[in-house]
Design a protein around this motif. Structure first.
Motif, PDB file in Angstrom:
ATOM      1  N   VAL A 299       0.742  -1.211  -0.156  1.00  0.00           N
ATOM      2  CA  VAL A 299      -0.027  -0.113   0.122  1.00  0.00           C
ATOM      3  C   VAL A 299       0.751   1.110   0.093  1.00  0.00           C
ATOM      4  N   VAL A 300       0.639   1.925  -1.082  1.00  0.00           N
ATOM      5  CA  VAL A 300       1.365   3.480  -1.097  1.00  0.00           C
ATOM      6  C   VAL A 300       0.247   4.549  -0.697  1.00  0.00           C
ATOM      7  N   THR A 301       0.343   4.980   0.527  1.00  0.00           N
ATOM      8  CA  THR A 301      -0.818   5.859   0.848  1.00  0.00           C
ATOM      9  C   THR A 301      -0.325   7.222   1.447  1.00  0.00           C
ATOM     10  N   GLY A 302      -1.150   8.107   1.382  1.00  0.00           N
ATOM     11  CA  GLY A 302      -1.089   9.440   2.097  1.00  0.00           C
ATOM     12  C   GLY A 302      -2.112  10.128   2.342  1.00  0.00           C
ATOM     13  N   PRO A 303      -2.081  11.493   2.376  1.00  0.00           N
ATOM     14  CA  PRO A 303      -3.475  12.283   3.021  1.00  0.00           C
ATOM     15  C   PRO A 303      -4.303  12.470   2.049  1.00  0.00           C
ATOM     16  N   THR A 304      -3.869  12.202   0.808  1.00  0.00           N
ATOM     17  CA  THR A 304      -4.670  12.709  -0.560  1.00  0.00           C
ATOM     18  C   THR A 304      -4.269  11.504  -1.575  1.00  0.00           C
ATOM     19  N   ASN A 305      -5.195  11.311  -2.648  1.00  0.00           N
ATOM     20  CA  ASN A 305      -4.974  10.392  -3.593  1.00  0.00           C
ATOM     21  C   ASN A 305      -3.502  11.153  -4.484  1.00  0.00           C
ATOM     22  N   GLU A 306      -3.802  12.368  -4.682  1.00  0.00           N
ATOM     23  CA  GLU A 306      -2.419  12.856  -5.397  1.00  0.00           C
ATOM     24  C   GLU A 306      -0.970  12.862  -4.659  1.00  0.00           C
ATOM     25  N   ALA A 307      -1.225  12.742  -3.229  1.00  0.00           N
ATOM     26  CA  ALA A 307      -0.328  12.807  -2.400  1.00  0.00           C
ATOM     27  C   ALA A 307       0.404  11.173  -2.544  1.00  0.00           C
ATOM     28  N   ALA A 308      -0.548  10.360  -2.784  1.00  0.00           N
ATOM     29  CA  ALA A 308       0.262   8.898  -2.766  1.00  0.00           C
ATOM     30  C   ALA A 308       0.610   8.647  -3.971  1.00  0.00           C
ATOM     31  N   GLN A 309      -0.097   9.423  -4.959  1.00  0.00           N
ATOM     32  CA  GLN A 309       0.602   8.950  -6.516  1.00  0.00           C
ATOM     33  C   GLN A 309       1.964   9.651  -6.484  1.00  0.00           C
ATOM     34  N   ALA A 310       2.118  10.926  -6.058  1.00  0.00           N
ATOM     35  CA  ALA A 310       3.294  11.596  -5.820  1.00  0.00           C
ATOM     36  C   ALA A 310       4.487  10.660  -5.095  1.00  0.00           C
ATOM     37  N   LYS A 311       4.022   9.987  -4.026  1.00  0.00           N
ATOM     38  CA  LYS A 311       4.670   9.201  -3.312  1.00  0.00           C
ATOM     39  C   LYS A 311       5.269   8.215  -3.999  1.00  0.00           C
ATOM     40  N   TYR A 312       4.452   7.488  -4.924  1.00  0.00           N
ATOM     41  CA  TYR A 312       4.674   6.282  -5.592  1.00  0.00           C
ATOM     42  C   TYR A 312       5.949   6.679  -6.951  1.00  0.00           C
ATOM     43  N   ASP A 313       5.567   7.894  -7.418  1.00  0.00           N
ATOM     44  CA  ASP A 313       6.521   8.425  -8.331  1.00  0.00           C
ATOM     45  C   ASP A 313       7.856   8.692  -7.683  1.00  0.00           C
ATOM     46  N   ASP A 314       7.936   9.086  -6.438  1.00  0.00           N
ATOM     47  CA  ASP A 314       9.133   9.239  -5.771  1.00  0.00           C
ATOM     48  C   ASP A 314       9.871   7.742  -5.682  1.00  0.00           C
ATOM     49  N   LEU A 315       9.130   6.915  -5.044  1.00  0.00           N
ATOM     50  CA  LEU A 315       9.668   5.781  -4.953  1.00  0.00           C
ATOM     51  C   LEU A 315      10.289   5.049  -6.063  1.00  0.00           C
ATOM     52  N   ALA A 316       9.641   5.237  -7.228  1.00  0.00           N
ATOM     53  CA  ALA A 316      10.039   4.638  -8.399  1.00  0.00           C
ATOM     54  C   ALA A 316      11.375   5.000  -8.974  1.00  0.00           C
ATOM     55  N   GLN A 317      12.008   6.125  -8.648  1.00  0.00           N
ATOM     56  CA  GLN A 317      13.068   6.499  -9.047  1.00  0.00           C
ATOM     57  C   GLN A 317      14.276   5.709  -8.480  1.00  0.00           C
ATOM     58  N   TYR A 318      13.948   4.868  -7.212  1.00  0.00           N
ATOM     59  CA  TYR A 318      14.947   4.240  -6.514  1.00  0.00           C
ATOM     60  C   TYR A 318      15.110   2.938  -6.975  1.00  0.00           C
ATOM     61  N   ILE A 319      14.090   2.324  -7.830  1.00  0.00           N
ATOM     62  CA  ILE A 319      14.112   1.138  -7.909  1.00  0.00           C
ATOM     63  C   ILE A 319      15.422   0.597  -8.789  1.00  0.00           C
ATOM     64  N   ASP A 320      15.963  -0.719  -8.252  1.00  0.00           N
ATOM     65  CA  ASP A 320      17.041  -1.358  -9.080  1.00  0.00           C
ATOM     66  C   ASP A 320      16.494  -2.541  -9.578  1.00  0.00           C
ATOM     67  N   PRO A 321      16.535  -2.437 -11.023  1.00  0.00           N
ATOM     68  CA  PRO A 321      15.983  -3.274 -12.068  1.00  0.00           C
ATOM     69  C   PRO A 321      16.860  -4.699 -11.874  1.00  0.00           C
ATOM     70  N   GLU A 322      18.351  -4.722 -11.574  1.00  0.00           N
ATOM     71  CA  GLU A 322      18.764  -5.799 -11.705  1.00  0.00           C
ATOM     72  C   GLU A 322      18.290  -6.693 -10.199  1.00  0.00           C
ATOM     73  N   GLY A 323      18.353  -5.911  -9.112  1.00  0.00           N
ATOM     74  CA  GLY A 323      17.677  -6.699  -8.139  1.00  0.00           C
ATOM     75  C   GLY A 323      16.488  -7.151  -8.153  1.00  0.00           C
ATOM     76  N   GLY A 324      15.581  -6.629  -8.917  1.00  0.00           N
ATOM     77  CA  GLY A 324      14.287  -7.202  -9.117  1.00  0.00           C
ATOM     78  C   GLY A 324      14.413  -8.581 -10.035  1.00  0.00           C
ATOM     79  N   LEU A 325      15.382  -8.514 -10.957  1.00  0.00           N
ATOM     80  CA  LEU A 325      15.648  -9.628 -11.671  1.00  0.00           C
ATOM     81  C   LEU A 325      16.113 -10.907 -10.783  1.00  0.00           C
TER      82      LEU A 325
END
Length: 475
Positions: A299-325
């Motif tokens: 669950v990626v959540t926050g005070p508003t839907n917009e804040a939750a989506q912004a949080k997800y977009d921020d998290l996505a910057q740190y994804i490690d594709p090799e680690g995922g594979l």
């Protein structure tokens, strides 16, 4: 299952009389559990995994949110399917370095009163005699708040590092685990009578030897003739968790499990999985609702839907594709390093990969797109194999309710994206919304973990396989 059926079956219901949603936090004694790369986020504390304070802080956050338990995953051995080496796992921190989950529980129990603990341990490499002692010890130290997640293992590296060429064949592992369980049941349920410990200071008699019995077990895999060494704990046998999804794994769950963990990324797959598990439980002579089924969610959540989506977009910057594979390779048993990151999955000749990708396409709503290997890795990057809910507390609460109503799951194993921030957000935003809707408890039920989950006492019921090994208890 209707609310009335839930109540009459002893199923957890809220003060409003509605079926209760159960929450476990899903964690692991390592830096990277399900979301490779996110340990780099400035708000993440996963690097503190090797400190007691990190775990006691997490436990107190969860208890504040009335979580039913902390479910701690584990593997024994590195993920080395990717590129036939542990190097990529080491670079990304993907479930390595990794510490023993059992040693965390006593510290967390000391700072909480109600939170349960589901601890993963395999049946393949440790004899059940010393293991039963560890289980019984934890049940005492937690005052009956511990469960055991039974796994048979899936990483060849674990077998090799323990002197074997490979794991046992899949179904044979479950045959071995069946007997392992029987030995543990006999030691914890069938060796010491309830009143064996007298502790009479005047006579000097501590334990009555006539009330402690040898188990005389001799089977295909184990020979254990003697007595157990742990006096009866609050639950005797801790709550039995299990996560096998194969036909043989479901039969094992039907026979043994009280709580089952599933991780399908779509409601359709989850519903089918739940139906198969409940059928297996019924085929074992138990009520289909004698198990609590937890589906994995992030669950990626926050005070508003917009804040939750912004949080997800921020998290996505740190994804490690090799680690995922690395993780996907280990989970599927296929070396994904042999494919170019931008290669369309349609060009990858593997039925296993195709079926997995089709599942993710449905989960993401991108069924018409040609996915690349990189996109598969990035999908895993936030939340691992399970689905991801993005929205404010009310939105997330409603989606969780829909998951329960449409799939018949009992609750959710909530994986983190950052820790403990994910759990803090759920406690702040989602739990109050579920409570407003009458779908989440407002206080803990009394007693042991088993009684909290089922409301029928502290011990395994008479229709469980282990009942045949139980000593007759005084009424």
């Amino acid at each position: 299952m209707t609310d009335a059926q839930a109540s009459s079956a002893g199923y957890p219901v809220t003060d409003a009389g509605q079926r209760e949603i159960l929450f476990n936090a899903f964690d692991m004694n390592c830096v990277v559990h399900q979301s490779p790369g996110l340990w780099r986020h400035p708000d993440d504390r996963a690097r503190e995994y090797n400190t007691i304070k990190y775990w006691t802080d997490v436990a107190q956050i969860l208890e504040r949110g009335l979580f039913d338990g902390l479910f701690i995953a584990d593997v024994l051995g590195p993920y080395d399917v990717f590129d036939a080496s542990p190097d990529a796992a080491l670079r990304s921190g993907a479930q390595i370095p990794l510490q023993d989950p059992f040693l965390l529980v006593a510290a967390m129990a000391a700072v909480t009163e109600n939170l349960g603990f589901g601890v993963t341990a395999g049946t393949a490499y440790e004899h059940p005699y010393p293991f039963s002692r560890r289980l019984g010890t934890l049940d005492h130290l937690t005052n009956g708040r511990v469960g055991w997640n039974v796994v048979t293992g899936y990483l060849p590296s674990a077998a090799q590092n323990l002197g074997q060429d490979d794991q046992m064949e899949h179904d044979k592992r479950y045959d071995h685990a069946d007997e392992y369980m029987d030995v543990v049941y006999k030691l914890l349920e069938g060796s010491w009578e309830d009143d064996a410990v007298v502790a009479d200071k005047e006579s000097g008699l501590f334990t009555d030897p006539s009330k402690v019995h040898r188990i005389e077990h001799e089977g295909e895999f184990f020979k254990t003739p003697g007595i157990g060494v742990v006096e009866p704990s609050p639950q005797r046998m801790p709550v039995v968790y299990q996560a096998g999804a194969s036909t043989r794994g479901r039969a094992f769950a039907g026979k043994h499990a009280e709580a089952v963990f599933i991780n399908p990324p779509t409601k359709e797959l989850a519903k089918a999985s739940v139906q198969r598990i409940r059928q297996a439980v019924a085929e074992a002579g138990r009520d289909p609702y004698d198990v609590r089924i937890f589906a994995m969610q992030t669950v990626v959540t926050g005070p508003t839907n917009e804040a939750a989506q912004a949080k997800y977009d921020d998290l996505a910057q740190y994804i490690d594709p090799e680690g995922g594979l690395v993780l996907m390779s280990g989970w599927m048993g296929i070396d994904l390093s042999q494919f170019d990151l931008d290669q369309p999955i349609g060009d990858v000749e593997s039925n296993a990969i195709q079926s997995t990708v089709e599942t993710f396409q449905k989960a993401s709503g991108r069924e018409d797109e040609a996915w690349t290997v990189r996109q598969l890795a990035e999908w895993v990057g936030v939340g691992g194999f399970g689905p991801v809910i993005i929205g404010d507390g009310a939105t997330a609460a409603q989606q969780l309710i829909e998951w329960q109503e449409e799939t018949d799951v009992d609750g959710f194993n909530l994986a983190y994206h950052i820790t403990p921030g994910t759990f803090e957000d759920v406690v702040e935003y989602v739990v109050p919304e579920l409570q407003k809707l009458g779908r989440y408890k407002t206080e803990y039920k009394p007693g042991t973990l088993r009684n909290k989950l089922f409301g029928k006492g502290d011990h395994l019921p008479e229709n469980h396989h282990a009942a045949q090994f139980q000593l007759r208890r005084k009424k």
